[in-house]
Enzyme design. Structure first.
Site, short mmCIF file in Angstrom:
data_model
loop_
_atom_site.label_atom_id
_atom_site.label_comp_id
_atom_site.label_asym_id
_atom_site.label_seq_id
_atom_site.Cartn_x
_atom_site.Cartn_y
_atom_site.Cartn_z
N ARG A 168 0.69 -1.50 0.24
CA ARG A 168 -0.17 0.00 0.18
C ARG A 168 0.69 0.97 -0.39
O ARG A 168 1.73 1.54 1.06
CB ARG A 168 -1.12 -0.26 1.30
CG ARG A 168 -1.96 1.34 1.22
CD ARG A 168 -2.92 1.21 2.28
NE ARG A 168 -2.55 1.05 4.10
CZ ARG A 168 -4.00 0.85 4.88
NH1 ARG A 168 -4.82 1.39 3.87
NH2 ARG A 168 -3.14 0.89 5.63
N ASP A 450 -3.24 3.15 14.30
CA ASP A 450 -2.65 3.65 12.41
C ASP A 450 -2.97 4.82 12.55
O ASP A 450 -3.85 5.82 13.89
CB ASP A 450 -2.68 2.99 11.79
CG ASP A 450 -3.47 2.42 10.98
OD1 ASP A 450 -4.61 3.03 11.86
OD2 ASP A 450 -3.96 1.63 10.48
#
Length: 532
Positions: A168, A450
């Protein structure tokens, strides 16, 4: 596009690091520069269009399925490419930053896929970015290992399959200020994609798989078309057959939820499906409609996936994917298995319920943040899938989601609780401290947090202040208490920097779209010119 001539060579503006020259070769940098020259103007246009769309929606323009692309939605003749090698069975996907220990643990975890995350789970220091690329290269070459300070050794398993690597890259809103082309920073997405693709695409093909990606924070099908054109050019430049790249798009913005079929259509030659990114989706909802009282959300823990508007979003995703032959991947289980037996059992029970709902709804797989959750997630999906690698044949023709269903928030819970306010302030403060220190995935209160969870926490504070559900004095008081607690735990934490960042991101009159661009520029950029 492939004939573009560079007016200047790409310039690395960061100090060299150990083995960085293995990634930052002249050929690799030229490849990234060719992508930047070819696509930087379109990326800039996309960012301008995002701002224009935000203004339109804030001014009251309705959000609907686009009329201009109605023919794509009604055309039953098209489908996405068949699943690529290594992406047929995706019942468990583990996510995490491409740190060395995480790389070994994720590949050994028993999950079918590892999402190597340069975006939400990585604080983008230059060393993190380049060392992440090195770790991926070493993993593909099967030469990666790690020894902890305590002497524990981590090595790739040789007695079982390893997880398929899916990378990603960072989102379009971020620059990489340590790498310039023609005097401008290269879009961070092209740095992450380009370096990995240049070094690892052919290696992955030779290993029987391919270069696979997750695409974050897309807002419409034009952004998907941009990525598709990048894939085409990258494959042409390196002599790789078109269609070798595969990409799964995270549907984590409210506008993208209205263009799921169009996004699949634009990427159909390279598509590997869609994913339900729940926290960023709620974050996007508040960013887009946070000025409206009918989109006021309670504590984030109360906004479950069973809320009607979230059910509409996930059911539409499954129906859309399976209608077009694409995988539908569920959301994150962020729980970290703990030592306390009761807390551990409660966490696993919560994960099980969430994964059972996804599997029964038709998802083909789901995410976990910790290797300890892989067996549970696999058990749940094994119970539904059996020996089948997916359930693409479940087209969910019973699903009929209308625009109003995706927007039916309507005060789904009570006002924020004192505990909810403190939790959001605490998570924001502690995550900012870790991120400024170069850590992007952080264990907080039994969850792996995150940037996505930090974003939803800080925009909820902003939204509650905007609508007078809490007062500024209370937030400032809690902020001071949390900073004091942080100082006791981490005496060298940069408290003034964290406090300033909190004020800019949570207490400003206008909501910043992301915390990462500002925080990156202020705290993580260490160019030779700036540090001179």
């Amino acid at each position: 596009m492939s004939s573009q001539i560079l007016t200047r060579r790409p310039r690395v503006l960061a100090a060299p690091g150990d083995r960085h020259d293995e990634i930052l070769t002249p050929a690799a940098l030229d490849f990234v520069a060719q992508l930047a020259v070819a696509f930087d103007e379109r990326r800039a246009w996309i960012l301008k269009e995002r701002r224009r769309q935000a203004i339109r929606l804030a001014s009251g323009s309705p959000l609907d399925f686009p009329m201009v692309t109605r023919r794509i939605r009604e055309d039953a003749s098209w489908s996405v490419a068949s699943p690529a090698p290594g992406l047929l069975d995706r019942r468990v996907e583990i996510t995490g930053p491409p740190e060395r220990r995480m790389t070994v643990n994720a590949l050994n975890s028993g999950a079918q896929v590892w999402l190597a995350d340069f975006e939400d789970a990585t604080a983008p220091t230059w060393s993190n970015v380049i060392e992440g690329q090195l770790n991926l290269l070493d993993a593909i070459e099967r030469r990666i290992d790690f020894t902890s300070p305590e002497g524990k050794e981590y090595r790739l398993a040789t007695d079982r399959p390893l997880a398929t690597i899916v990378v990603r890259p960072r989102g379009w809103h971020l620059d990489e200020e340590h790498l310039h082309v023609d005097g401008r920073p290269v879009p961070a997405a092209l740095v992450d994609f380009g370096l990995y693709f240049f070094h690892c695409a052919q290696r992955q093909i030779d290993a029987g798989q391919g270069p696979y990606f997750y695409l974050p924070k897309l807002e419409n099908s034009y952004e998907a078309r941009l990525w598709n054109d990048i894939f085409v050019l990258a494959q042409d430049l390196l002599g790789i057959p078109r269609g070798t790249v595969r990409a799964t798009v995270l549907i984590e913005t409210i506008t993208a939820a209205f263009e799921m079929e169009e996004i699949l259509y634009e990427l159909r030659e390279h598509s590997a499906g869609l994913n339900a990114g729940r926290w960023d989706y709620l974050f996007s909802l508040i960013k887009t409609f946070g000025h409206r009282t009918d989109f006021l959300l309670p504590d984030r823990g109360q906004v479950t996936m069973t809320a009607p508007f979230m059910r509409a979003y996930t059911e539409l995703l499954v129906h859309t994917c399976h209608k077009r032959g694409a995988h539908a991947i569920g959301g994150m289980a962020a729980q970290i298995p703990g030592k306390d037996p009761d807390a551990h059992a409660a966490a696993l029970a919560k994960v099980r319920l969430d994964k059972e709902r996804e599997a029964e709804d038709g998802f083909d797989g789901s995410w976990v943040a910790h290797p300890g959750l892989v067996p549970l997630c696999r058990e749940v999906f094994d119970g539904v899938l059996g020996e089948h690698p997916h359930q693409l044949d479940r087209t969910r023709d019973d699903v009929d989601v209308q625009p109003a269903d995706l927007l039916a928030v309507r005060r789904i819970g009570a006002d924020p609780t004192d505990e909810g306010v403190r939790t959001n302030v605490s998570v924001t403060v502690r995550y900012f401290a870790a991120w400024i220190g170069g850590q992007g995935a952080v264990a907080l209160d039994g969850l792996m947090e995150d940037a996505a969870t930090a974003e939803i926490a800080r925009v909820q504070i902003w939204q509650w202040l905007r609508h007078a559900r809490i007062d500024r004095e209370t937030v400032v008081r809690i902020l001071g208490e949390e900073l004091d607690a942080l100082a006791a735990q981490r005496p060298y934490a940069p408290l003034d920097e964290i406090q300033d960042l909190f004020h800019r991101m949570c207490l400003a009159a206008e909501l910043p779209q992301f915390f990462t661009p500002d925080a990156y520029s202020r705290h993580l950029v260490r160019t030779l010119e700036r540090d001179a």
